[in-house]
Scaffold this motif. Structure first.
Motif, short mmCIF file in Angstrom:
data_model
loop_
_atom_site.label_atom_id
_atom_site.label_comp_id
_atom_site.label_asym_id
_atom_site.label_seq_id
_atom_site.Cartn_x
_atom_site.Cartn_y
_atom_site.Cartn_z
N LEU A 140 -21.07 14.19 23.51
CA LEU A 140 -20.88 14.48 24.93
C LEU A 140 -19.41 14.53 25.28
O LEU A 140 -18.64 13.64 24.89
CB LEU A 140 -21.56 13.40 25.78
N ILE A 175 -21.35 12.46 35.73
CA ILE A 175 -22.52 13.06 35.09
C ILE A 175 -22.48 12.85 33.58
O ILE A 175 -23.52 12.58 32.96
CB ILE A 175 -22.63 14.56 35.44
N THR A 191 -25.39 10.96 31.56
CA THR A 191 -26.10 11.68 30.49
C THR A 191 -26.04 10.89 29.18
O THR A 191 -27.04 10.80 28.46
CB THR A 191 -25.50 13.08 30.30
N ARG A 225 -28.55 8.10 29.40
CA ARG A 225 -29.93 8.58 29.33
C ARG A 225 -30.31 9.02 27.91
O ARG A 225 -31.40 8.71 27.43
CB ARG A 225 -30.13 9.74 30.31
#
Length: 96
Positions: free
Chosen positions: A16, A23, A27, A30
Motif C-alpha cells: 500500500l 484512506i 485500507t 482492513r
C-alpha cells in the motif's frame, strides 16, 4: 464478520502506498484484518512504522505482521524498495 471474510486475503501480500494516514491507513488495517500480509509504504517513514505497529497490536495473526518502508513509491527507487520489503515476507505480491 465471518471466518471466510477474515481469511479472504490470506496468503496474499498487499503493498500500500501513502498508507501512513487517511484512506491508505484504513485500507492497510482492513486488509490485515482480512488476512493479508501488509507492506505499509509512505514518504513519512516514522508514520509508516507507527501504522505497522498499530496493525501488529490490533491484529493477532500467524503471519509475522506488516512490514513498512519509508520509501515513497512516486520514484523508481521507492518502487523497488517497497517490492523488496513485500518479497521479504516470503509471499508474492498480489496484483488483483
Amino acid at each position: 464478520m465471518t471466518a471466510a471474510a477474515l481469511a479472504r486475503f490470506g496468503g496474499r501480500t498487499a503493498l500500500l502506498t501513502a498508507a501512513a494516514s487517511g484512506i491508505g491507513e484504513a485500507t492497510a488495517h482492513r486488509l490485515a484484518l482480512e488476512g493479508a500480509s501488509v507492506v505499509v509504504t509512505d514518504v513519512d517513514a516514522e508514520a509508516a512504522h507507527r501504522v505497522a505497529e498499530d496493525i501488529r497490536a490490533s491484529i493477532r495473526s500467524p503471519s509475522p505482521g506488516p512490514t513498512c518502508t519509508g520509501a515513497g513509491l512516486m520514484r523508481l527507487e521507492g518502487v523497488g524498495a517497497g517490492a523488496d520489503d513485500g518479497r521479504a515476507e516470503g509471499e508474492p505480491l498480489s496484483t488483483s
